[in-house]
Design a protein around this motif. Structure first.
Motif, PDB file in Angstrom:
ATOM      1  N   PHE A 484      34.853  40.456  31.340  1.00  0.00           N
ATOM      2  CA  PHE A 484      33.483  40.972  31.321  1.00  0.00           C
ATOM      3  C   PHE A 484      33.162  41.987  32.411  1.00  0.00           C
ATOM      4  CE2 PHE A 484      32.971  36.815  29.124  1.00  0.00           C
ATOM      5  CZ  PHE A 484      32.463  37.299  27.930  1.00  0.00           C
ATOM      6  N   SER A 485      33.984  42.067  33.447  1.00  0.00           N
ATOM      7  CA  SER A 485      33.633  42.942  34.563  1.00  0.00           C
ATOM      8  C   SER A 485      34.008  44.388  34.263  1.00  0.00           C
ATOM      9  CB  SER A 485      34.357  42.480  35.830  1.00  0.00           C
ATOM     10  OG  SER A 485      34.235  43.475  36.828  1.00  0.00           O
ATOM     11  N   SER A 486      33.187  45.311  34.785  1.00  0.00           N
ATOM     12  CA  SER A 486      33.477  46.736  34.555  1.00  0.00           C
ATOM     13  C   SER A 486      34.694  47.197  35.368  1.00  0.00           C
ATOM     14  CB  SER A 486      32.245  47.582  34.883  1.00  0.00           C
ATOM     15  OG  SER A 486      31.858  47.367  36.219  1.00  0.00           O
ATOM     16  N   LYS A 487      35.234  46.301  36.215  1.00  0.00           N
ATOM     17  CA  LYS A 487      36.501  46.603  36.901  1.00  0.00           C
ATOM     18  C   LYS A 487      37.648  46.663  35.899  1.00  0.00           C
ATOM     19  CE  LYS A 487      36.024  43.476  40.524  1.00  0.00           C
ATOM     20  NZ  LYS A 487      36.615  42.464  41.399  1.00  0.00           N
ATOM     21  N   TYR A 488      37.435  46.044  34.757  1.00  0.00           N
ATOM     22  CA  TYR A 488      38.560  45.858  33.824  1.00  0.00           C
ATOM     23  C   TYR A 488      38.377  46.597  32.511  1.00  0.00           C
ATOM     24  CZ  TYR A 488      39.982  42.327  37.162  1.00  0.00           C
ATOM     25  OH  TYR A 488      40.383  41.700  38.319  1.00  0.00           O
ATOM     26  N   PHE A 489      37.965  47.856  32.601  1.00  0.00           N
ATOM     27  CA  PHE A 489      37.850  48.674  31.393  1.00  0.00           C
ATOM     28  C   PHE A 489      39.241  48.968  30.810  1.00  0.00           C
ATOM     29  CE2 PHE A 489      33.503  50.788  32.458  1.00  0.00           C
ATOM     30  CZ  PHE A 489      32.857  49.714  31.879  1.00  0.00           C
ATOM     31  N   PRO A 490      39.302  49.293  29.510  1.00  0.00           N
ATOM     32  CA  PRO A 490      40.582  49.696  28.914  1.00  0.00           C
ATOM     33  C   PRO A 490      41.083  50.976  29.574  1.00  0.00           C
ATOM     34  CG  PRO A 490      38.943  49.225  27.212  1.00  0.00           C
ATOM     35  CD  PRO A 490      38.217  49.237  28.514  1.00  0.00           C
ATOM     36  N   PRO A 491      42.342  51.297  29.459  1.00  0.00           N
ATOM     37  CA  PRO A 491      43.370  50.534  28.748  1.00  0.00           C
ATOM     38  C   PRO A 491      44.039  49.483  29.622  1.00  0.00           C
ATOM     39  CG  PRO A 491      44.251  52.641  29.450  1.00  0.00           C
ATOM     40  CD  PRO A 491      42.830  52.610  29.908  1.00  0.00           C
ATOM     41  N   ALA A 492      43.707  49.426  30.950  1.00  0.00           N
ATOM     42  CA  ALA A 492      44.438  48.499  31.818  1.00  0.00           C
ATOM     43  C   ALA A 492      43.852  47.095  31.782  1.00  0.00           C
ATOM     44  CB  ALA A 492      44.438  49.024  33.248  1.00  0.00           C
ATOM     45  N   GLY A 493      42.573  46.975  31.438  1.00  0.00           N
ATOM     46  CA  GLY A 493      41.939  45.661  31.484  1.00  0.00           C
ATOM     47  C   GLY A 493      41.501  45.180  30.116  1.00  0.00           C
ATOM     48  N   GLN A 494      40.847  44.028  30.103  1.00  0.00           N
ATOM     49  CA  GLN A 494      40.522  43.409  28.814  1.00  0.00           C
ATOM     50  C   GLN A 494      39.032  43.436  28.479  1.00  0.00           C
ATOM     51  OE1 GLN A 494      42.835  39.799  29.868  1.00  0.00           O
ATOM     52  NE2 GLN A 494      43.650  39.978  27.812  1.00  0.00           N
ATOM     53  N   ASN A 495      38.268  44.255  29.207  1.00  0.00           N
ATOM     54  CA  ASN A 495      36.866  44.433  28.851  1.00  0.00           C
ATOM     55  C   ASN A 495      36.825  45.537  27.782  1.00  0.00           C
ATOM     56  OD1 ASN A 495      34.156  45.000  28.675  1.00  0.00           O
ATOM     57  ND2 ASN A 495      33.824  45.270  30.880  1.00  0.00           N
ATOM     58  N   SER A 496      37.281  45.189  26.580  1.00  0.00           N
ATOM     59  CA  SER A 496      37.519  46.195  25.531  1.00  0.00           C
ATOM     60  C   SER A 496      36.255  46.848  25.008  1.00  0.00           C
ATOM     61  CB  SER A 496      38.242  45.552  24.343  1.00  0.00           C
ATOM     62  OG  SER A 496      39.426  44.976  24.770  1.00  0.00           O
ATOM     63  N   GLY A 497      35.098  46.190  25.225  1.00  0.00           N
ATOM     64  CA  GLY A 497      33.851  46.741  24.703  1.00  0.00           C
ATOM     65  C   GLY A 497      33.154  47.655  25.701  1.00  0.00           C
ATOM     66  N   TRP A 498      33.810  47.954  26.832  1.00  0.00           N
ATOM     67  CA  TRP A 498      33.265  48.850  27.861  1.00  0.00           C
ATOM     68  C   TRP A 498      31.885  48.363  28.330  1.00  0.00           C
ATOM     69  CZ3 TRP A 498      36.724  52.786  29.067  1.00  0.00           C
ATOM     70  CH2 TRP A 498      37.709  53.052  28.101  1.00  0.00           C
ATOM     71  N   TYR A 499      31.760  47.068  28.514  1.00  0.00           N
ATOM     72  CA  TYR A 499      30.478  46.488  28.925  1.00  0.00           C
ATOM     73  C   TYR A 499      30.320  46.617  30.427  1.00  0.00           C
ATOM     74  CZ  TYR A 499      26.958  42.908  29.910  1.00  0.00           C
ATOM     75  OH  TYR A 499      25.849  42.218  30.357  1.00  0.00           O
ATOM     76  N   LYS A 500      29.114  47.113  30.847  1.00  0.00           N
ATOM     77  CA  LYS A 500      28.878  47.281  32.289  1.00  0.00           C
ATOM     78  C   LYS A 500      27.552  46.646  32.658  1.00  0.00           C
ATOM     79  CE  LYS A 500      28.809  50.864  35.866  1.00  0.00           C
ATOM     80  NZ  LYS A 500      29.573  50.166  36.862  1.00  0.00           N
ATOM     81  N   ASN A 501      27.617  45.683  33.595  1.00  0.00           N
ATOM     82  CA  ASN A 501      26.403  45.033  34.069  1.00  0.00           C
ATOM     83  C   ASN A 501      26.666  44.693  35.533  1.00  0.00           C
ATOM     84  OD1 ASN A 501      24.658  42.908  34.920  1.00  0.00           O
ATOM     85  ND2 ASN A 501      24.213  42.382  32.787  1.00  0.00           N
ATOM     86  N   GLU A 502      26.049  45.462  36.431  1.00  0.00           N
ATOM     87  CA  GLU A 502      26.379  45.342  37.860  1.00  0.00           C
ATOM     88  C   GLU A 502      26.028  43.967  38.421  1.00  0.00           C
ATOM     89  OE1 GLU A 502      24.649  48.768  39.708  1.00  0.00           O
ATOM     90  OE2 GLU A 502      26.094  50.108  38.733  1.00  0.00           O
ATOM     91  N   LYS A 503      24.941  43.403  37.909  1.00  0.00           N
ATOM     92  CA  LYS A 503      24.542  42.080  38.398  1.00  0.00           C
ATOM     93  C   LYS A 503      25.643  41.063  38.062  1.00  0.00           C
ATOM     94  CE  LYS A 503      20.963  38.571  38.015  1.00  0.00           C
ATOM     95  NZ  LYS A 503      19.767  38.113  37.308  1.00  0.00           N
ATOM     96  N   LEU A 504      26.139  41.152  36.835  1.00  0.00           N
ATOM     97  CA  LEU A 504      27.190  40.221  36.427  1.00  0.00           C
ATOM     98  C   LEU A 504      28.499  40.494  37.182  1.00  0.00           C
ATOM     99  CD1 LEU A 504      26.775  39.771  32.574  1.00  0.00           C
ATOM    100  CD2 LEU A 504      26.729  37.973  34.295  1.00  0.00           C
ATOM    101  N   ASP A 505      28.813  41.777  37.361  1.00  0.00           N
ATOM    102  CA  ASP A 505      30.031  42.125  38.102  1.00  0.00           C
ATOM    103  C   ASP A 505      30.051  41.386  39.440  1.00  0.00           C
ATOM    104  OD1 ASP A 505      30.760  43.771  36.072  1.00  0.00           O
ATOM    105  OD2 ASP A 505      30.572  45.663  37.167  1.00  0.00           O
ATOM    106  N   LYS A 506      28.900  41.361  40.098  1.00  0.00           N
ATOM    107  CA  LYS A 506      28.814  40.723  41.417  1.00  0.00           C
ATOM    108  C   LYS A 506      28.876  39.187  41.266  1.00  0.00           C
ATOM    109  CE  LYS A 506      25.938  40.318  45.552  1.00  0.00           C
ATOM    110  NZ  LYS A 506      26.012  38.851  45.483  1.00  0.00           N
ATOM    111  N   LEU A 507      28.178  38.672  40.267  1.00  0.00           N
ATOM    112  CA  LEU A 507      28.157  37.215  40.085  1.00  0.00           C
ATOM    113  C   LEU A 507      29.555  36.640  39.821  1.00  0.00           C
ATOM    114  CD1 LEU A 507      24.898  36.646  37.966  1.00  0.00           C
ATOM    115  CD2 LEU A 507      25.377  35.736  40.256  1.00  0.00           C
ATOM    116  N   TRP A 508      30.360  37.363  39.056  1.00  0.00           N
ATOM    117  CA  TRP A 508      31.726  36.881  38.788  1.00  0.00           C
ATOM    118  C   TRP A 508      32.504  36.734  40.094  1.00  0.00           C
ATOM    119  CZ3 TRP A 508      32.236  34.522  34.526  1.00  0.00           C
ATOM    120  CH2 TRP A 508      31.709  35.007  33.315  1.00  0.00           C
ATOM    121  N   VAL A 509      32.357  37.734  40.974  1.00  0.00           N
ATOM    122  CA  VAL A 509      33.062  37.674  42.263  1.00  0.00           C
ATOM    123  C   VAL A 509      32.534  36.500  43.088  1.00  0.00           C
ATOM    124  CG1 VAL A 509      33.597  38.914  44.407  1.00  0.00           C
ATOM    125  CG2 VAL A 509      33.526  40.153  42.226  1.00  0.00           C
ATOM    126  N   ASP A 510      31.199  36.352  43.134  1.00  0.00           N
ATOM    127  CA  ASP A 510      30.612  35.224  43.866  1.00  0.00           C
ATOM    128  C   ASP A 510      31.156  33.897  43.328  1.00  0.00           C
ATOM    129  OD1 ASP A 510      29.144  37.105  45.141  1.00  0.00           O
ATOM    130  OD2 ASP A 510      27.240  36.682  44.106  1.00  0.00           O
TER     131      ASP A 510
END
Lengths: 580, 323
Positions: A484-510
């Motif tokens: 789900f994190s925007s760190k993992y956009f294709p083609p190297a990552g598995q966020n295949s839908g190009w979803y970006k949500n900065e609040k969530l990006d931070k929450l996953w790390v927390d």
């Protein structure tokens, strides 16, 4: 014309006998329908099936053969390379893990685990010290030592190996030997899911240490039973490619709990239907997955015990947020209200009731129901309500066009929903989605694609409009940053839908940066709330496979198969026994 | 004859070579690759790329082909990509299993179809002919897998007369009787399919011959019907059937994927489908080579048998047939 001769008549009779044999078989068989009447009572979920024969459940016997089955053969059972279900199945029987999971999904040092006790975690959460049992041995008699653990982790971490385990260990900074039976892991950051990464089979360093990482896939360890040194209760004795695997109890097995079953045969069938027939005939004793369409027929047969409970997997509809996949770069799913409307428009409970035959649980976040990270009511639940859906779509600016399909800024709300061909459950779900969305003015064009081609051309590069897929969760940890994190956009990552949500990006790390479970629970509650509001996916349901066992297989209640765990169909198989 | 054979073999080698190039290109053009088998969190595309690199799949296609053909010329069919198992270890046992299954089905169907078809040509639209027609339609129309499942339900699961699936019962791998019991159901299914077409060929071919002037002449001379049929007509009627049999020879090694699936028979058809799904290029190439060789042999055999049964045919210098 000459008269009919004996010779001719003899031949004719012979031919007719042969043909009538085939002819009448069709007439008679037509009466024996496979659609047996539905069973009137379903077995209680998760309760262990009662043994239908003597001896009683408290009297295990040693010896005998358990025949289990699969509809695909292994690729490689080398734990560094296991990448498919069948290989994982066979590896379960022959390799010991550092730690094992209990029925609730907690990490434990069991009798059959290589570790002697739970790891000591330092105050700062950065070091894990693991003590190995000094009794553990490989099947060639060598002891299992710290070097084996270090070799396994370092080889998995090495990019050149191409090991699927790499993401589990990429936050390990160093693995050090404290003594022959003690290993210290130092992390580059606090990473709570690492505890589950220790639920892992280990490979023998003394066998593999000279193999180049790039040559690991070509090495016979993991594909040739004679060259695969193991550490589990059973040894891998034979592999008849495409037909069966034989695993015999290892007479030198080191654990204090010895396996009762002398031999495990892992038979390979062409597909699930032939597998189901084989267990009904008594050719096999255990099946990991009975297709939902056949569960009733198997129940009606009465000889097979069925354990049905949702497993560690959930299905979802993924939206693509990259406008490039749509005509005129106009992303149809950009509006949050639009996505929420789609969630309301889908009859998820209807899918569970009718397609999954009730064996499923609705989900609103990427956390399995009834696990510690399940956000419960904190996540938004989208009830099936076409009116609410229409209202939300209108609020987001969609209006009905001439053909009844919604439009906005001159764009029709019509998209392609991709899924993999040959999956009958997904086929049915796709057509329900198509119908549900048609009811609110959205046109869905379902498209089935060959799995390998689909992953290669669409999923990995993130080139699709929407897709229907599932995640199998290979660890009970709730962290899902990598999808789900925007760190993992294709083609190297598995966020295949190009979803970006900065609040969530931070929450996953927390979420993974503390090992305090109470704190993590709060964070994932917040994740649940945010993700169910913003909807990168419509989370459909957790689903499962029905496990079936024949009358020869027995276990005590605490050792029954556990569908909610990965490979839980063989949970505590070391304690099972078979009777003739 | 020898000169003709040598020329045909050389032509065939060239054809097979061209087939390998074409197939290699087509197989590699299919999207996806041998390394992509599973989707799970954490299994990033990078892992698969590294695996492909380790397996030499990142090289240009012409280099891969040169490697492959080079190995082939040394008698090496290569290895599976995913787990580096020698193709020959996988291929030959399956060819053996398929020949047992398809050979038995072929034999059973020929033994019934040819005499019966020929008999029916002498009694057109009689009861036997009508019955045969019905059976033929049944054979053409009934999906083999469905018929297979019906037989399993009835004769195995319900009546327990025959084993459900597989080639052997565990522990009875050396028993011929056990193998025979396992063959009955799949052979019944496959033979019904073959029966339909061979019976029609035999009947039509014989009818055509029986309509010839020389047959009418023989009958007018008062030659006994049996002698007319066996002495004068049969040999000529067999010619087209023999051709068809030769052309059908690849069936023997090609297998029948659907029937093999239903009966869990470890044969070529099923293996080919598995390998195609797994994108195992070397395995698919091996199957292509074997099938192509069988097609060539089948054609050649048909031509040679033609000469044997029809003295009017000579194998000409151009490789054609001069009547």
């Amino acid at each position: 014309m000459a008269k009919k001769r004996k010779w001719w008549s003899g031949l004719l009779v012979l031919s007719l006998v042969g043909v009538l044999f085939t002819g009448c078989s069709t007439n008679n068989t037509a009466g024996s329908s496979t659609n047996a009447p539905a069973a009137t009572t379903a077995p209680a979920e998760s309760a262990a099936p009662e043994a239908t024969e003597a001896p009683a459940a408290d009297a295990p016997v040693d010896g005998g053969t358990l025949v289990t089955s699969s509809f695909s053969d292994i690729v490689n059972i080398n734990p560094l390379l296991v990448n498919d279900t069948a290989s994982g199945d066979v590896a379960q029987f022959v390799f010991a893990k550092l730690y094992n999971l209990d029925r609730e999904g907690n990490v434990q040092a069991e009798d059959w685990s290589l570790a002697a006790a739970l790891p000591e975690i330092s105050e700062d959460g950065l070091t894990y010290t693991v003590k190995l049992k000094d009794t553990a041995k490989w099947s060639d008699g060598q002891p299992v030592v710290a070097d084996d653990v270090i070799y396994t982790i370092e080889t998995a971490k090495n990019k050149e190996t191409g090991s699927p385990l790499i993401s589990q260990y990429d936050k390990v900074k160093t693995v050090e030997k404290v003594d022959d039976h003690t290993v210290k892991f130092t992390m580059s950051q606090i990473y709570a899911p690492f505890l589950y990464a220790l639920v892992q089979e280990i490979v023998p360093a003394h066998v593999l240490k000279d193999v180049k990482p790039t040559e690991m896939q070509k090495n016979p360890f993991g594909t040739d039973p004679a060259k695969t040194v193991t550490s589990g209760p059973w040894k891998w004795t034979a592999w008849k490619q495409g037909e069966s695997h034989t695993m015999d109890a290892d007479p030198n097995y080191w654990g204090t709990v010895k396996p009762h079953i002398a031999q495990v045969i892992y038979k390979i069938y062409a597909d699930q239907n032939t597998e189901v027939q084989a267990i009904m005939k008594g050719d096999t004793d255990h099946i990991s997955a009975i297709p939902v369409t056949q569960v009733e027929a198997v129940k009606a047969d009465g000889k097979i015990d069925i354990i049905q409970k949702p497993g560690a997997q959930y299905e979802y509809v993924m939206f693509n947020f990259d406008g490039k996949n749509f005509p005129d770069n106009y992303g149809l799913f950009a509006g949050q209200k639009t996505r929420q409307a789609i969630a309301h428009a889908l009859n998820r409970q209807g899918m569970v009731d009718n397609i999954l035959k009730g064996i499923g649980a609705l989900m609103n976040a990427p956390f399995l129901p009834d696990t510690w990270a399940d956000p419960g009511d904190a996540a938004v639940n989208y009830d099936y309500n076409a009116e609410t859906a229409k209202k939300l779509l209108a609020e987001d600016g969609w209006v009905a066009g001439k053909d009844g399909i919604l439009t906005k800024d001159g764009h029709r709300f019509s998209f392609e929903l991709q899924y993999n061909a040959g999956n009958s459950r997904r086929e049915q779900v796709a057509s329900v989605i198509q119908q549900n969305l048609k009811d609110v003015g959205i046109e869905v064009k379902p498209k089935a694609i060959d799995f390998a081609a689909w992953i290669d051309q669409n999923v990995t590069p993130g080139k699709f409009q929407a897709l229907l897929l599932a995640w199998s969760l290979n660890t009970p940890d709730p962290d899902a940053e990598s999808i789900f994190s925007s760190k993992y956009f294709p083609p190297a990552g598995q966020n295949s839908g190009w979803y970006k949500n900065e609040k969530l990006d931070k929450l996953w790390v927390d979420g993974y940066s503390t090992v305090d479970q109470a704190k993590r629970k709060e964070i994932y509650k917040e994740v649940g709330k945010e993700i169910s509001t913003d909807l990168p996916y419509v989370f459909l349901y957790q689903y499962g496979q029905a496990i079936g066992t024949g009358p020869r297989v027995h276990w005590a209640e605490e050792d029954a198969p556990e569908p909610s765990l990965g490979y839980g169909q063989f949970f505590h198989a070391i304690k099972w026994w078979v009777t003739e | 004859m020898t000169e003709y054979l040598i020329r045909r073999v050389l032509q065939s080698v060239l054809v097979i070579f061209l087939i390998t190039i074409l197939t290699f290109l087509l197989i590699h053009a299919a999207p996806g690759g041998p390394t992509q088998v599973m989707l799970a969190p954490g299994l990033t595309p990078e892992i698969f790329e590294q695996q492909a690199k380790n397996l030499g799949l990142d090289q240009p296609i012409h280099i891969q082909y040169i490697h492959w053909i080079g190995d082939l010329l040394q008698g090496d069919l290569g290895y599976t990509f995913k787990n580096h198992i020698a193709i020959s270890d996988l291929l030959w046992p399956r060819i053996g299993n398929t020949i047992i299954l398809m050979g038995a089905a072929w034999l059973v169907s020929l033994l019934i179809a040819i005499p019966w078809g020929i008999y029916n040509s002498t009694k057109v639209y009689g009861l036997s002919d009508q019955t045969a027609s019905f059976i033929s339609y049944l054979g053409f129309a009934m999906p083999t897998f469905w018929f297979g499942i019906l037989l399993q339900q009835w004769l195995s699961l319900k009546l327990d007369w025959f084993p459900l699936s597989d080639m052997h019962t565990r522990g009875k791998e050396d028993s011929i009787a056990d193998l025979f019991m396992h063959l009955v159901l799949p052979v019944t299914v496959l033979a019904l399919g073959f029966l339909a077409s061979y019976m029609k060929y035999a009947r039509a071919s014989m009818l055509e011959v029986l309509d010839q002037d020389y047959i009418r002449t023989a009958r007018a001379k008062g030659v006994k019907e049996r002698k007319v049929v066996f002495r004068h007509a049969l040999r000529n009627a067999l010619i087209p059937i023999i051709t068809i049999l030769g052309l059908d020879l690849p069936i023997l090694v090609g297998g029948a994927a659907l029937t093999e699936n239903v009966f869990n028979w470890p044969g070529m058809g099923r293996w080919f489908v598995e390998m195609a799904t797994a994108r195992e290029y070397s395995a698919l190439m091996a199957v292509t080579i074997v099938t192509a060789v069988m097609v060539v042999i089948g054609n050649l055999l048909a031509d040679i048998l033609y000469v044997v049964v029809d003295p009017r045919v000579k194998l000409g210098k151009q490789g054609g047939k001069a009547a």
